[in-house]
Every structure is written in structure tokens, then in C-alpha cells.
Design a protein around this motif. Structure first.
Motif, PDB file in Angstrom:
ATOM      1  N   ALA A 106       0.828  -1.216   0.000  1.00 53.74           N
ATOM      2  CA  ALA A 106       0.000   0.000   0.000  1.00 53.74           C
ATOM      3  C   ALA A 106       0.860   1.264   0.000  1.00 53.74           C
ATOM      4  O   ALA A 106       0.391   2.332  -0.378  1.00 53.74           O
ATOM      5  CB  ALA A 106      -0.934  -0.002   1.208  1.00 53.74           C
ATOM      6  N   GLY A 107       2.128   1.134   0.437  1.00 51.65           N
ATOM      7  CA  GLY A 107       3.009   2.300   0.436  1.00 51.65           C
ATOM      8  C   GLY A 107       3.678   2.611   1.751  1.00 51.65           C
ATOM      9  O   GLY A 107       4.265   3.677   1.915  1.00 51.65           O
ATOM     10  N   ALA A 108       3.612   1.680   2.725  1.00 50.56           N
ATOM     11  CA  ALA A 108       4.290   1.904   4.003  1.00 50.56           C
ATOM     12  C   ALA A 108       5.801   1.838   3.802  1.00 50.56           C
ATOM     13  O   ALA A 108       6.298   1.037   3.016  1.00 50.56           O
ATOM     14  CB  ALA A 108       3.860   0.863   5.031  1.00 50.56           C
ATOM     15  N   THR A 109       6.507   2.681   4.518  1.00 50.54           N
ATOM     16  CA  THR A 109       7.962   2.739   4.450  1.00 50.54           C
ATOM     17  C   THR A 109       8.590   1.753   5.422  1.00 50.54           C
ATOM     18  O   THR A 109       9.643   1.185   5.160  1.00 50.54           O
ATOM     19  CB  THR A 109       8.435   4.172   4.789  1.00 50.54           C
ATOM     20  N   GLY A 110       7.939   1.565   6.573  1.00 54.57           N
ATOM     21  CA  GLY A 110       8.443   0.668   7.604  1.00 54.57           C
ATOM     22  C   GLY A 110       7.332   0.285   8.552  1.00 54.57           C
ATOM     23  O   GLY A 110       6.192   0.693   8.371  1.00 54.57           O
ATOM     24  N   TRP A 111       7.668  -0.491   9.573  1.00 49.10           N
ATOM     25  CA  TRP A 111       6.661  -0.883  10.546  1.00 49.10           C
ATOM     26  C   TRP A 111       7.272  -1.076  11.918  1.00 49.10           C
ATOM     27  O   TRP A 111       8.459  -1.320  12.046  1.00 49.10           O
ATOM     28  CB  TRP A 111       5.910  -2.139  10.100  1.00 49.10           C
ATOM     29  N   ILE A 112       6.403  -0.940  12.909  1.00 48.22           N
ATOM     30  CA  ILE A 112       6.757  -1.183  14.313  1.00 48.22           C
ATOM     31  C   ILE A 112       5.662  -2.082  14.886  1.00 48.22           C
ATOM     32  O   ILE A 112       4.477  -1.832  14.673  1.00 48.22           O
ATOM     33  CB  ILE A 112       6.794   0.132  15.131  1.00 48.22           C
ATOM     34  N   VAL A 113       6.076  -3.112  15.610  1.00 50.37           N
ATOM     35  CA  VAL A 113       5.119  -4.006  16.252  1.00 50.37           C
ATOM     36  C   VAL A 113       4.845  -3.501  17.659  1.00 50.37           C
ATOM     37  O   VAL A 113       5.771  -3.156  18.393  1.00 50.37           O
ATOM     38  CB  VAL A 113       5.660  -5.456  16.286  1.00 50.37           C
ATOM     39  N   LYS A 114       3.550  -3.424  18.027  1.00 47.07           N
ATOM     40  CA  LYS A 114       3.160  -3.046  19.386  1.00 47.07           C
ATOM     41  C   LYS A 114       3.283  -4.269  20.279  1.00 47.07           C
ATOM     42  O   LYS A 114       3.002  -5.377  19.819  1.00 47.07           O
ATOM     43  CB  LYS A 114       1.693  -2.593  19.425  1.00 47.07           C
ATOM     44  N   PRO A 115       3.600  -4.126  21.525  1.00 46.42           N
ATOM     45  CA  PRO A 115       3.981  -2.871  22.166  1.00 46.42           C
ATOM     46  C   PRO A 115       5.420  -2.504  21.795  1.00 46.42           C
ATOM     47  O   PRO A 115       6.243  -3.372  21.514  1.00 46.42           O
ATOM     48  CB  PRO A 115       3.866  -3.180  23.660  1.00 46.42           C
ATOM     49  N   PHE A 116       5.697  -1.220  21.790  1.00 45.79           N
ATOM     50  CA  PHE A 116       7.040  -0.738  21.488  1.00 45.79           C
ATOM     51  C   PHE A 116       7.441   0.257  22.562  1.00 45.79           C
ATOM     52  O   PHE A 116       6.605   0.833  23.229  1.00 45.79           O
ATOM     53  CB  PHE A 116       7.110  -0.094  20.099  1.00 45.79           C
TER      54      PHE A 116
END
Length: 122
Positions: A97-107
Motif C-alpha cells: 500500500a506504500g508503508a515505508t516501515g513498521w513497528i510491532v506493538k507494544p514498542f
């Protein structure tokens, strides 16, 4: 010049943590409670980066990213996908879709600052 981060999450406590962490590091944080509100805000103030949750009412994170990437204002703006889901299929959908990166919760705050710092230089 201060950099503006758009934080989209239906959890007020997550938005507060993001705002306190990033504001303390010198960023300006604008908040939205769901993807629809995030699109409205993105149209009126071009953010330097966007952090978006996945599971939200009205418009989820992947839906937000798709619509945001159709907007001229999104050009060159990194989008970080934040989710409790670490499933590679969901992450791949966000990337497509166009995301540059990701973070998984909890962070934690250090992880957030590290990711944002890599994408947006103060």
C-alpha cells in the motif's frame, strides 16, 4: 525547523505516549483518532512523516495508506505502519500500500525515536 509527525491511532493512550516521546525530542506531533481523520489532517498540514495504527474504526491503517498515497501531499512522506499484528501477510499488505516501515506493538520510546529519527532528520 521543527518536523511534524502525524500520529494516527484510535487509542488515546498510545497517541499520548507517541506525542510525549516525540515532542520531548523536538518534533511537533499532530494526532488523529482514525484513518479518515488522518486523511483530513494530512490534507491541511503536510506532515514530514506519518505513524499509523492498523485496527481502527472508519478507516484502518492499510486503507489510510492506500488513500494517502493517492494524494499529492504524500509524495516523499514516510509512513510507518504500527500494529499488534506481526503476521507477514499484513506487513506485506502495508508495504504494498506504500508503508515505508513498521513497528510491532507494544514498542518502547527508544524504538520509536530510533525509527522516526532514521526517517526524519531534525
Amino acid at each position: 525547523m521543527t518536523k511534524t509527525i502525524l500520529a494516527i491511532d484510535d487509542s488515546a493512550s498510545v497517541r499520548l505516549m507517541v506525542k510525549m516521546t516525540l515532542s520531548g525530542a523536538g518534533y511537533t506531533v499532530v494526532e488523529a483518532a482514525d484513518g479518515e481523520q488522518g486523511l483530513e489532517i494530512a490534507r491541511s498540514c503536510r506532515p514530514d512523516a506519518v505513524l499509523t495504527d492498523q485496527n481502527m474504526p472508519r478507516l484502518d491503517g492499510i486503507g489510510f495508506i492506500r488513500k494517502f498515497r493517492q494524494m499529492q501531499e504524500s509524495e516523499g512522506v514516510p509512513v510507518v505502519f504500527i500494529s499488534t499484528e506481526s503476521d507477514s501477510g499484513v506487513v506485506q499488505q502495508a508495504r504494498s500500500a506504500g508503508a515505508t516501515g513498521w513497528i510491532v506493538k507494544p514498542f518502547d520510546q527508544e524504538k520509536l525515536l530510533s525509527v522516526v529519527g532514521k526517517l526524519v532528520k531534525l
